[in-house]
Design an enzyme around this catalytic site. Structure first.
Site, mmCIF file in Angstrom:
data_model
loop_
_atom_site.group_PDB
_atom_site.id
_atom_site.type_symbol
_atom_site.label_atom_id
_atom_site.label_comp_id
_atom_site.label_asym_id
_atom_site.label_seq_id
_atom_site.Cartn_x
_atom_site.Cartn_y
_atom_site.Cartn_z
ATOM 1 N N LYS A 93 -31.360 -3.695 3.703
ATOM 2 C CA LYS A 93 -31.196 -4.983 4.378
ATOM 3 C C LYS A 93 -32.405 -5.898 4.321
ATOM 4 O O LYS A 93 -33.524 -5.469 4.574
ATOM 5 C CB LYS A 93 -30.860 -4.723 5.848
ATOM 6 C CG LYS A 93 -29.508 -4.089 6.011
ATOM 7 C CD LYS A 93 -29.195 -3.925 7.471
ATOM 8 C CE LYS A 93 -27.740 -3.552 7.646
ATOM 9 N NZ LYS A 93 -27.446 -3.203 9.019
ATOM 10 N N ARG A 112 -45.150 18.031 8.735
ATOM 11 C CA ARG A 112 -45.972 17.428 9.802
ATOM 12 C C ARG A 112 -46.969 18.425 10.394
ATOM 13 O O ARG A 112 -48.074 18.040 10.779
ATOM 14 C CB ARG A 112 -45.072 16.872 10.896
ATOM 15 C CG ARG A 112 -44.372 15.622 10.423
ATOM 16 C CD ARG A 112 -43.477 15.067 11.480
ATOM 17 N NE ARG A 112 -42.997 13.764 11.062
ATOM 18 C CZ ARG A 112 -41.912 13.200 11.537
ATOM 19 N NH1 ARG A 112 -41.189 13.811 12.449
ATOM 20 N NH2 ARG A 112 -41.549 12.009 11.128
ATOM 21 N N GLY A 168 -39.579 5.491 5.534
ATOM 22 C CA GLY A 168 -38.698 6.652 5.482
ATOM 23 C C GLY A 168 -38.057 6.979 4.153
ATOM 24 O O GLY A 168 -38.357 8.018 3.549
ATOM 25 N N GLY A 225 -41.933 3.805 10.883
ATOM 26 C CA GLY A 225 -42.000 2.579 11.683
ATOM 27 C C GLY A 225 -43.425 2.130 11.944
ATOM 28 O O GLY A 225 -43.719 0.926 11.920
HETATM 29 P P1 AMP Z 1 -33.990 1.062 4.105
HETATM 30 O O1 AMP Z 1 -33.892 2.056 5.218
HETATM 31 O O2 AMP Z 1 -33.791 -0.346 4.523
HETATM 32 O O3 AMP Z 1 -35.215 1.267 3.243
HETATM 33 O O4 AMP Z 1 -32.721 1.330 3.176
HETATM 34 C C1 AMP Z 1 -32.522 2.518 2.505
HETATM 35 C C2 AMP Z 1 -31.092 2.602 2.124
HETATM 36 O O5 AMP Z 1 -30.777 1.548 1.237
HETATM 37 C C3 AMP Z 1 -30.746 3.891 1.398
HETATM 38 O O6 AMP Z 1 -29.874 4.631 2.208
HETATM 39 C C4 AMP Z 1 -30.041 3.411 0.128
HETATM 40 O O7 AMP Z 1 -28.880 4.132 -0.178
HETATM 41 C C5 AMP Z 1 -29.684 1.981 0.476
HETATM 42 N N1 AMP Z 1 -29.472 1.161 -0.720
HETATM 43 C C6 AMP Z 1 -30.306 0.975 -1.756
HETATM 44 N N2 AMP Z 1 -29.726 0.210 -2.702
HETATM 45 C C7 AMP Z 1 -28.480 -0.093 -2.272
HETATM 46 C C8 AMP Z 1 -27.386 -0.833 -2.805
HETATM 47 N N3 AMP Z 1 -27.484 -1.423 -4.003
HETATM 48 N N4 AMP Z 1 -26.270 -0.922 -2.071
HETATM 49 C C9 AMP Z 1 -26.187 -0.320 -0.872
HETATM 50 N N5 AMP Z 1 -27.177 0.395 -0.306
HETATM 51 C C10 AMP Z 1 -28.318 0.513 -0.995
#
Ligand code: AMP
Length: 418
Positions: free
Chosen positions: A220, A35, A376, A399
């Protein structure tokens, strides 16, 4: 509109909001200076053009003055990168900061102490008694909003012009990111980071070369739903990977074992599938996955279809055959946006899919495809895999980038444009 290149900085004091919220270890050494390095072109430009600098930032989430979060720890790094000795105001308010800024000469640099030592920076009430009544909460909120205006005014009084180069906080209406801009009528502008972030995202949202493909991964559905819907207006293809896939698969009656699933989002997942069809967006989310018998790097694995996962097993990564299918889509695209890993990339055993996506993106970028990586974990993934310099643009916004993609007006951007 003013910008750094056309503005005359001769003998002007520029107050610059940067994002120097860098990670520090227990000895207060910076463990990742990305940064700081990113902001140097903006800072150097002002000095080269005959101006002086007042640098302001936040660091961490202090609840008041706290040595641990002092910006004094990062002075040596700023001095080294900027090649200039800098002065430090140990309080961003008060007489000393005022005097130090008033006496700045062209070419000189002043760093203000962490803005978040004051609750006014964020304009959030601190230290409210747990049993405070609604009335007391309301009074405290009104009071902090009033003193926030004064805080912004005082910061503004240090300088002749204002530059916002903190994209990471552009989605917050804080004193130093938004309120302060009111005091500079025409003498306000974006720094290079802000300019480049806006340009890169606008290139995808407003004038993309087609076909446009978005890769949306991560854990999610619930946290990505707004962005998915917004991107339907822009995309020709959407690849959905990562843990969120299983909510879609289960909603359609698939067997997902103990894979990640948001039961309460299944209804919504079906609506999304329908909307994609209505908008003519081709979704790519199904196929073979790597399943594991536990959530661990040394788990046993097997490859199976994502809608036929044995009981007790969970989907952890996209299988090679699925990446092969996605690769064809990506190689046929002219613009690609990537947000979120397609597997549990923190575990080497399940990072292969995400790694291959990073490699494919690097390769198609070299062939002229515009590739934007943001959010992120996908940024962490391309950086960890050594591809950060091989894609067109890596957004550091987190974000802020997501909110901008979702079509929201970010206070930090609006304040400069107003
Ligand atoms: P996000 O912050 O929503 O982009 O989610 C990122 C997180 O999703 C990372 O920590 C990954 O380990 C998790 N992730 C990706 N694929 C899977 C999966 N098949 N099962 C569980 N977690 C996952």
């Amino acid at each position: 509109m003013q910008n750094i290149d056309n503005y005359n900085f001769t003998s002007k004091r520029a107050i610059v909001r940067v994002d120097f919220n860098v990670p520090l270890n227990n000895s207060f050494e910076i463990t990742d200076d990305t940064r700081i390095r990113a902001a140097i072109p903006t800072l150097k430009k002002v000095l080269e053009k005959g101006g002086s600098l007042i640098i302001m930032s936040h660091l961490g989430r202090p609840k008041g003055p706290n040595e641990k979060f002092s910006l004094k720890h990062i002075i040596p790094t700023i001095e080294e990168k900027l090649g200039v000795k800098i002065k430090f105001a140990p309080d961003c308010m008060g007489k000393e900061a005022q005097e130090l800024s008033a006496t700045l000469k062209p070419g000189e640099v002043l760093l203000l102490e962490n803005l978040r030592f004051y609750a006014e920076e964020e304009g959030k009430v601190r230290d409210l008694a747990a049993d405070a009544t609604e009335e007391e909460k309301k009074t405290a909120k009104t009071a902090i909003k009033e003193s926030q205006k004064e805080f912004a005014k005082q910061l503004a009084s240090y300088a002749d012009c204002y530059i916002n180069d903190a994209f990471g906080t552009a989605h917050r209406a804080h004193a130093s990111t938004a309120l302060i801009a009111k005091h500079f009528s025409n003498n306000k502008m974006f720094g290079y980071i802000m300019e480049n972030e806006i340009k890169a995202i606008d290139k995808v949202l407003k004038s993309p070369e087609r076909p446009v493909t978005a890769i949306i991964g991560g854990a999610k559905v619930s946290s990505k739903i707004t962005i998915i819907e917004k991107l339907f207006d822009v995309c020709d293809n959407m690849i959905i990977g990562g843990g969120m896939v299983f909510t879609f698969v289960k909603a359609q009656g698939g067997k997902i074992g103990k894979s990640l699933c948001e039961e309460d989002q299944m209804e919504l997942a079906l609506t999304i599938l329908k909307k994609a069809e209505e908008k003519g967006v081709k979704l790519h989310y199904s196929g073979e996955i790597v399943a594991a018998n536990s959530f661990s790097n040394d788990a046993e694995t097997q490859i199976c279809l994502d809608n036929n996962i044995p009981d007790g097993w969970m989907g952890m990564d996209a299988a090679p055959s699925t990446i092969d299918k996605w690769e064809k889509v990506l190689r046929n695209s002219k613009t690609v946006l990537w947000n979120g890993p397609v597997g549990v990339f923190e575990m080497p055993a399940f990072a292969k899919g995400t790694n291959r996506i990073a490699q494919i993106l690097a390769d198609i970028t070299s062939k002229g495809v515009f590739t934007l990586v943001g959010g992120g974990d996908s940024v962490a993934a391309v950086t960890q895999m050594g591809f950060a310099n091989k894609v067109s643009y890596v957004s550091t916004g987190g974000g802020a980038m997501l909110e901008y993609l979702e079509g929201k007006e970010l206070p930090g951007i609006a304040a400069i444009r107003e």
